[in-house]
Enzyme design. Structure first.
Site, PDB file in Angstrom:
ATOM      1  N   CYS A  73      -7.098 -18.414  13.362  1.00  0.00           N
ATOM      2  CA  CYS A  73      -5.856 -18.101  14.061  1.00  0.00           C
ATOM      3  C   CYS A  73      -6.137 -17.023  15.121  1.00  0.00           C
ATOM      4  CB  CYS A  73      -4.802 -17.609  13.055  1.00  0.00           C
ATOM      5  SG  CYS A  73      -3.975 -18.959  12.178  1.00  0.00           S
ATOM      6  N   ASN A 156     -14.443 -32.695  10.524  1.00  0.00           N
ATOM      7  CA  ASN A 156     -14.139 -33.021   9.136  1.00  0.00           C
ATOM      8  C   ASN A 156     -12.703 -32.586   8.924  1.00  0.00           C
ATOM      9  OD1 ASN A 156     -16.870 -33.619   8.743  1.00  0.00           O
ATOM     10  ND2 ASN A 156     -17.340 -31.555   8.038  1.00  0.00           N
ATOM     11  N   HIS A 169      -9.748 -27.771  13.306  1.00  0.00           N
ATOM     12  CA  HIS A 169     -10.981 -27.441  14.026  1.00  0.00           C
ATOM     13  C   HIS A 169     -12.038 -28.495  13.766  1.00  0.00           C
ATOM     14  CE1 HIS A 169     -12.133 -26.125  10.000  1.00  0.00           C
ATOM     15  NE2 HIS A 169     -13.380 -26.068  10.402  1.00  0.00           N
TER      16      HIS A 169
END
Lengths: 355, 355
Positions: A73, A156, A169
């Site tokens: 974040c 992933n 991500h």
């Protein structure tokens, strides 16, 4: 698109990718961050002939932190994260717990959005285009590092597949060797060309990737999505319950070589595929865990121009609540058992297209 | 040892293996069992060159039944299971939900004990010897079936690895093709022999398996257990956090060729290894999930005599409560990342030996 390069407190590189050319990215990482301790080693298996990355000191890496301690974040007063800025669009930085480091390669993290609770499928087309630009730029820059043999951009997604940070991500690995899977594909491509030359010595060289895509296109049963510049299908011998391969219609070896038309169409096509993946198991199911893997030509291979850039997207979920595990047959003998016939998977992925 | 062959209600074969030569096995399967619907197909991946088993109709297979509905427990009045008898020692039968069937191969289930709550590590040496006799006997019988190319005896243990029946059992697959992993090992063995011949044309042919075992023995850092007729080590390029390869000291191609001395010593050695695996993560941890895989020479390969029978035992747990997942690098590029250095894994497996 504007790119801003900076460094984190321990010296790692970080890059902001912004859609606005006037974005200002001058935040400084004020954390007292000791240098990362990770060391890596590449060992060759004499019997299997593949390379294993032995990465110690990674066992202490961040593992399922609570949302208010997410390191991906943006930073805010009193809570400094891996990204010094108070907001961002797309950001790429060197992983603090890399499996590949120094002479063995490099590992980077790609944050797709500063919204912790989003996923790639939630992004708009503009943002997906910015991610594609970041992947392409990092491929170019990592290719220029000495020792890089192959660049792998992937995501992933989902705890079921081992993801320990919920923030949307992906990752980029720069390997110092050509990976076994890519070696195998290039060997198949070479064998196909040689066999065809033997059968018709004067003929032009056929390309296995081209032939595979043409065959799927002609057959049609496993096609998931046919766009102007991209085609997506479940491969004939899919290894995973739901697996889609996405190819640009004009074969190129890597992301750098994609033409503008394919680049412009990609966001719509890819977001469509990801959204279908989330719908495959029906409403009420948790988001589909998946791996999205860009296959690019290795950098210095003599036959790199014969390789076809493509993306392989697959899930380990086989039916609501049930996962496909790699156990005896897969891990012991490298024989995959797939309980979902590829034609049925493709049909389902067509059914769940948005109107 | 006494073997009794019978058939289940739907025609599948079942074999009892008993330690007593006077065991009587005449129970009849009285279930109204329709024929199994499973169909299998083997598809070759043109790019990777491997074979995938596409097995439909398996999605309905038994999935985590409550203990009182375990299909691998002995039958009793009012609750008929896959094993008609009221008790048993070791039993082998054709899987009702096989991934390989008919021309594509055969799948069998091996029950190690009728005690639902036991595990292989809990068995006595006599029972482990009986299981070894059953594996050996099934290898001989399946080798005689037309179309069998390779026989694979293995055990998947633990829910974390996808096991859906808690009753202690393993499996045997008869493949109709040589598996990719075995092909790769045999190619490495051939390349090693050829390279050595080129370096010293008159010399005797070296064997890669022999050289690997001799090197581990001489090095010693990764040796886990050195017995009179068996040696166990963590391989130099281990793919999994804890992985042990167990070789008989006298190289043989398959279980049938094991000599009496190795056969007699196996139960003690193997039970010791399994018990160490359960202790690796410390007291209080749930049983270690593992795959135990027997690697045997394919049946009709021209160089089958150069293959070395061995067992590969590995766990997907990397630290208490944490699993190793196969995500982007492993599944996308076939590059394993191992966070536990093999020397550290071997040291831990020596530490937890029983006194």
């Amino acid at each position: 698109m504007k790119k801003t390069a900076t460094r984190l407190a321990d010296g790692r590189e970080l890059f902001y990718y912004d859609s606005r050319d006037d974005a200002v990215r001058d935040a400084v990482d004020h954390r007292p961050l000791p240098p990362s301790q990770t060391a890596g080693e590449i060992r060759r298996d004499p019997l299997l002939g593949d390379s294993v990355v032995v990465a110690s000191h990674r066992q202490s890496r961040t593992y399922h932190p609570p949302p208010d301690q997410c390191p991906l974040c943006p930073s805010r007063r009193g809570r400094l994260t891996e990204i010094p800025a108070a907001d961002y669009e797309v950001v790429v930085f060197e992983n603090r717990f890399p499996s590949l480091v120094g002479a063995t390669g490099r590992c980077e993290v790609v944050c797709f959005t500063d919204d912790h609770d989003a996923s790639f499928a939630d992004l708009g087309e503009d943002r997906a285009a910015l991610v594609l630009a970041a992947w392409t730029d990092r491929t170019a820059e990592l290719a220029a590092l000495p020792g890089t043999a192959q660049i792998f951009c992937f995501e992933n997604r989902g705890e079921e597949i081992g993801v320990t940070l919920g923030h949307p991500h992906g990752q980029i690995y720069a390997y110092s060797f050509v990976t076994p899977r890519t070696e195998r594909m290039l060997a198949s491509v070479a064998a196909h060309r040689t066999a065809a030359h033997r059968a018709a010595p004067g003929g032009g060289g056929p390309n296995l990737f081209d032939d595979v895509v043409a065959r799927e296109d002609a057959d049609g049963r496993r096609i998931v999505l046919a766009a102007d510049h991209w085609v997506a299908f479940v491969p004939y011998a899919a290894h995973w319950p739901y697996e889609v391969h996405l190819y640009p219609r004009r074969r190129v070896p890597d992301l750098l070589a994609l033409d503008e038309a394919a680049r412009a169409e990609f966001p719509r096509v890819y977001l469509d595929l990801l959204r279908r993946f989330d719908r495959v198991f029906g409403a009420g199911e948790p988001p589909t865990p998946y791996v999205a893997a860009w296959h690019q030509a290795p950098l210095h291979h003599p036959h790199r121009s014969e390789f076809a850039l493509h993306l392989e997207l697959f899930t380990i979920r086989r039916t609501p609540g049930k996962l496909k595990f790699l156990a005896g047959s897969e891990s012991g003998m490298s024989v995959f058992i797939n309980d979902v016939p590829p034609e049925a998977a493709a049909e389902r992925l067509r059914e769940v297209a948005s109107e």
